[in-house]
Design a protein around this motif. Sequence first.
Motif, PDB file in Angstrom:
ATOM      1  N   ALA A 245       0.812  -1.224   0.000  1.00  0.00           N
ATOM      2  CA  ALA A 245       0.000   0.000   0.000  1.00  0.00           C
ATOM      3  C   ALA A 245       0.845   1.273   0.000  1.00  0.00           C
ATOM      4  O   ALA A 245       0.291   2.380  -0.051  1.00  0.00           O
ATOM      5  N   LEU A 246       2.163   1.132   0.055  1.00  0.00           N
ATOM      6  CA  LEU A 246       3.025   2.302   0.214  1.00  0.00           C
ATOM      7  C   LEU A 246       2.863   3.292  -0.938  1.00  0.00           C
ATOM      8  O   LEU A 246       2.653   4.493  -0.715  1.00  0.00           O
ATOM      9  N   ASP A 247       2.981   2.822  -2.161  1.00  0.00           N
ATOM     10  CA  ASP A 247       2.927   3.735  -3.303  1.00  0.00           C
ATOM     11  C   ASP A 247       1.578   4.431  -3.398  1.00  0.00           C
ATOM     12  O   ASP A 247       1.514   5.637  -3.673  1.00  0.00           O
ATOM     13  N   ALA A 248       0.504   3.700  -3.190  1.00  0.00           N
ATOM     14  CA  ALA A 248      -0.829   4.300  -3.278  1.00  0.00           C
ATOM     15  C   ALA A 248      -1.035   5.343  -2.184  1.00  0.00           C
ATOM     16  O   ALA A 248      -1.658   6.394  -2.410  1.00  0.00           O
ATOM     17  N   THR A 249      -0.513   5.073  -0.990  1.00  0.00           N
ATOM     18  CA  THR A 249      -0.670   6.011   0.123  1.00  0.00           C
ATOM     19  C   THR A 249       0.122   7.289  -0.133  1.00  0.00           C
ATOM     20  O   THR A 249      -0.373   8.399   0.110  1.00  0.00           O
ATOM     21  N   VAL A 250       1.344   7.135  -0.642  1.00  0.00           N
ATOM     22  CA  VAL A 250       2.148   8.313  -0.984  1.00  0.00           C
ATOM     23  C   VAL A 250       1.471   9.104  -2.098  1.00  0.00           C
ATOM     24  O   VAL A 250       1.369  10.334  -2.043  1.00  0.00           O
ATOM     25  N   ALA A 251       0.985   8.395  -3.115  1.00  0.00           N
ATOM     26  CA  ALA A 251       0.324   9.069  -4.239  1.00  0.00           C
ATOM     27  C   ALA A 251      -0.916   9.833  -3.783  1.00  0.00           C
ATOM     28  O   ALA A 251      -1.197  10.938  -4.270  1.00  0.00           O
ATOM     29  N   SER A 252      -1.668   9.266  -2.842  1.00  0.00           N
ATOM     30  CA  SER A 252      -2.856   9.939  -2.327  1.00  0.00           C
ATOM     31  C   SER A 252      -2.491  11.227  -1.600  1.00  0.00           C
ATOM     32  O   SER A 252      -3.132  12.273  -1.789  1.00  0.00           O
ATOM     33  N   LEU A 253      -1.453  11.175  -0.768  1.00  0.00           N
ATOM     34  CA  LEU A 253      -1.004  12.369  -0.059  1.00  0.00           C
ATOM     35  C   LEU A 253      -0.533  13.432  -1.038  1.00  0.00           C
ATOM     36  O   LEU A 253      -0.890  14.611  -0.926  1.00  0.00           O
ATOM     37  N   VAL A 254       0.272  13.017  -2.013  1.00  0.00           N
ATOM     38  CA  VAL A 254       0.771  13.961  -3.016  1.00  0.00           C
ATOM     39  C   VAL A 254      -0.390  14.598  -3.772  1.00  0.00           C
ATOM     40  O   VAL A 254      -0.411  15.813  -4.007  1.00  0.00           O
ATOM     41  N   SER A 255      -1.375  13.801  -4.145  1.00  0.00           N
ATOM     42  CA  SER A 255      -2.534  14.311  -4.875  1.00  0.00           C
ATOM     43  C   SER A 255      -3.276  15.362  -4.057  1.00  0.00           C
ATOM     44  O   SER A 255      -3.705  16.398  -4.595  1.00  0.00           O
TER      45      SER A 255
END
Length: 264
Positions: free
Chosen positions: A191-201
Amino acid sequence: MSLPERPYAKIRVATSPTGEVATITLSVPERRNAIGPQMMNELLWALTDIEPEPAVRVVVLTGEGKAFCAGGDFAAMHGGEASALPTKGDYADLLLGMMTFEKPIVARVNGHAMGGGLGLVAASTFAIATEEAQLGTPEVDVGLFPMMIMAVLKKHVPRRRLLEMMLLGERMPAAEAAKVGLVNKVVTADALDATVASLVSRLLEKSPMAIRLGLRAFAEQDDLDLDHALPLLRGKLGECLATDDAREGLMAFLEKRRPVWTGK
């Protein structure tokens, strides 16, 4: 948009297709991304290139391979690394540069972050770690002490826990790091990449100018007492209200529509 091409040997820098996100990857996986003078200098160069570039809104900092950063590269510190780039500064300059950086830095903690690597995590604006990651200050075990790192760690970790960590050279599980505020969130590796991407978004939805002025103000008031911080921040609010983004944001609120940011 393209950042200047630099002869990096210890890191990689890439931008997203839109140019809004710059990813800096510590890239010495065979040494678990241990940080030495050359890597420190290259990170300073990368941040110096990124900060004035208006297209880049967020920085993601991560490590290649299984570790985020294993700590100081003692062999490099004693052996003296040759670098193709002029020296911009040392580890203290790097931590200060990160703490005063006017764009959000998201640490994508994909594995263990020890010593100097933990300093990078603590100096970032946000940190998201995998469940398997451990964070620690093992310097005391080799007769050293995390001198510069403690300046940023003390902003997150309670005094007694920090002293225990540094004096015993302990490793802190990611779950505990989240409890003391050293990382924002702990997730599975999947889930790391999706969680980082969500924060960045979510960050990209906000006003670039408000974020820049807010981070600048936060850094300037960080060590001030209330008597000095509030007058400073009164002036900073006036500066923020005078921006095009503030005017657009307030108008969009009144007109019940999404704001269109210009970053001015």
